[in-house]
Design a protein around this motif. Structure first.
Motif, PDB file in Angstrom:
ATOM      1  N   LEU A   1       0.859  -1.178   0.000  1.00 23.32           N
ATOM      2  CA  LEU A   1       0.000   0.000   0.000  1.00 23.32           C
ATOM      3  C   LEU A   1       0.898   1.232   0.000  1.00 23.32           C
ATOM      4  O   LEU A   1       1.518   1.570   1.005  1.00 23.32           O
ATOM      5  N   LEU A   2       0.972   1.913  -1.130  1.00 20.45           N
ATOM      6  CA  LEU A   2       1.840   3.080  -1.270  1.00 20.45           C
ATOM      7  C   LEU A   2       1.150   4.358  -0.838  1.00 20.45           C
ATOM      8  O   LEU A   2       1.804   5.292  -0.359  1.00 20.45           O
TER       9      LEU A   2
ATOM     10  N   VAL B   1      -8.773  -5.548  -3.591  1.00 24.68           N
ATOM     11  CA  VAL B   1     -10.144  -5.859  -3.184  1.00 24.68           C
ATOM     12  C   VAL B   1     -10.290  -5.709  -1.672  1.00 24.68           C
ATOM     13  O   VAL B   1     -11.280  -5.156  -1.176  1.00 24.68           O
ATOM     14  N   ALA B   2      -9.294  -6.181  -0.928  1.00 25.82           N
ATOM     15  CA  ALA B   2      -9.344  -6.082   0.529  1.00 25.82           C
ATOM     16  C   ALA B   2      -9.368  -4.618   0.969  1.00 25.82           C
ATOM     17  O   ALA B   2     -10.083  -4.257   1.919  1.00 25.82           O
ATOM     18  N   GLN B   3      -8.617  -3.748   0.287  1.00 31.12           N
ATOM     19  CA  GLN B   3      -8.631  -2.326   0.625  1.00 31.12           C
ATOM     20  C   GLN B   3      -9.982  -1.702   0.306  1.00 31.12           C
ATOM     21  O   GLN B   3     -10.501  -0.877   1.065  1.00 31.12           O
TER      22      GLN B   3
ATOM     23  N   ARG C   1     -19.243   3.374  -5.217  1.00 26.53           N
ATOM     24  CA  ARG C   1     -18.877   2.434  -6.277  1.00 26.53           C
ATOM     25  C   ARG C   1     -17.411   2.064  -6.045  1.00 26.53           C
ATOM     26  O   ARG C   1     -16.641   2.858  -5.525  1.00 26.53           O
ATOM     27  N   ARG C   2     -17.032   0.871  -6.443  1.00 27.24           N
ATOM     28  CA  ARG C   2     -15.661   0.418  -6.204  1.00 27.24           C
ATOM     29  C   ARG C   2     -15.052  -0.059  -7.510  1.00 27.24           C
ATOM     30  O   ARG C   2     -15.671  -0.813  -8.258  1.00 27.24           O
TER      31      ARG C   2
ATOM     32  N   ALA D   1      -9.081 -15.163  -7.397  1.00 27.79           N
ATOM     33  CA  ALA D   1      -9.068 -13.752  -7.770  1.00 27.79           C
ATOM     34  C   ALA D   1     -10.364 -13.365  -8.489  1.00 27.79           C
ATOM     35  O   ALA D   1     -10.952 -12.317  -8.218  1.00 27.79           O
ATOM     36  N   LEU D   2     -10.833 -14.235  -9.354  1.00 31.49           N
ATOM     37  CA  LEU D   2     -12.098 -13.971 -10.060  1.00 31.49           C
ATOM     38  C   LEU D   2     -13.262 -13.949  -9.076  1.00 31.49           C
ATOM     39  O   LEU D   2     -14.177 -13.136  -9.205  1.00 31.49           O
ATOM     40  N   ARG D   3     -13.222 -14.834  -8.097  1.00 38.65           N
ATOM     41  CA  ARG D   3     -14.294 -14.856  -7.082  1.00 38.65           C
ATOM     42  C   ARG D   3     -14.291 -13.554  -6.283  1.00 38.65           C
ATOM     43  O   ARG D   3     -15.342 -12.971  -5.996  1.00 38.65           O
ATOM     44  N   LEU D   4     -13.107 -13.067  -5.950  1.00 34.15           N
ATOM     45  CA  LEU D   4     -13.000 -11.853  -5.155  1.00 34.15           C
ATOM     46  C   LEU D   4     -13.549 -10.642  -5.902  1.00 34.15           C
ATOM     47  O   LEU D   4     -14.261  -9.824  -5.339  1.00 34.15           O
ATOM     48  N   ILE D   5     -13.203 -10.508  -7.178  1.00 35.21           N
ATOM     49  CA  ILE D   5     -13.648  -9.326  -7.915  1.00 35.21           C
ATOM     50  C   ILE D   5     -15.088  -9.425  -8.367  1.00 35.21           C
ATOM     51  O   ILE D   5     -15.663  -8.433  -8.801  1.00 35.21           O
ATOM     52  N   SER D   6     -15.670 -10.608  -8.225  1.00 36.04           N
ATOM     53  CA  SER D   6     -17.092 -10.728  -8.586  1.00 36.04           C
ATOM     54  C   SER D   6     -17.970 -10.147  -7.477  1.00 36.04           C
ATOM     55  O   SER D   6     -19.153 -10.028  -7.639  1.00 36.04           O
TER      56      SER D   6
END
Length: 205
Positions: free
Chosen positions: A133-134, A168-170, A179-180, A200-205
């Protein structure tokens, strides 16, 4: 409209193809098979006049959408551009991305166009063999642009899927009425992620 759709589809194919290539090189065990079927495909579109003004009065009849030359039925969703936006900018600082850090200077105008004039929060995440996280979420777009113009080279890794999972966690910690979105700037072949493609696909869904 058609050009924007074509670019989006090509980028998606490159990413999937890149992950497939990597799985082929890891021993003799075949990689996971990903099968996707969808009757709805989202196609974001931004229409401007020659002067650069955004056009808001268009309807679905004003667009033509084709898939391999075959006309597709489309509908225009209600405008959500006025809703607050949480944007996670996830940029590769390692691997092949180390040679492109100077390309991210002076992105103020691009970020402004992506965000629009809505309430927003922007974070910057860099990743090489691990995500970092920058810049935590901030309302100051200029700070995000400054962070992108002062990125440091990472190691040889390019853990794209870990970067996406971290983003996604952030985003999950942001207000529910926002909206994200994730802006992913990276090469197409993952190198070193512990996150599986399916996860990763499950997370962004």
């Amino acid at each position: 409209m058609n050009a924007a759709v074509w670019v989006g589809v090509v980028l998606l194919l490159f990413v999937v193809d890149g992950f497939a290539q990597q799985s082929d090189t890891v021993g003799s065990t075949p990689g996971p098979t990903l099968t996707v079927r969808s009757t709805v495909v989202l196609v974001p579109a931004l229409v401007k006049t020659k002067k650069g003004d955004v056009v808001f009065s268009l309807t679905a009849d004003d667009f033509s959408l084709t898939d391999n030359g075959v006309a597709q039925r489309l509908t225009l969703d209600p405008d959500t551009d006025a809703e607050p936006l949480a944007l996670a900018i996830c940029v590769e600082t390692g691997g092949a991305g180390r040679n492109h850090l100077e390309d991210y200077d002076n992105l103020d105008a691009i970020l402004g166009a992506l965000i629009g004039g809505v309430e927003h929060r922007v974070a910057v995440i860099g990743f090489d063999s691990a995500p970092h996280l920058l810049l935590p979420f901030t309302t100051e777009t200029a700070r995000a642009s400054l962070q992108l113009s002062s990125l440091r080279k990472g190691d040889a890794g390019a853990a794209i899927l870990d970067g996406v999972a971290f983003a996604v966690a952030q985003l999950r910690a942001q207000p529910a009425n926002y909206r994200r979105a994730i802006l992913l700037i990276s090469e197409t072949i993952d190198q070193g992620s512990g996150t599986a493609l399916g996860e990763a696909l499950r997370l962004i869904s």
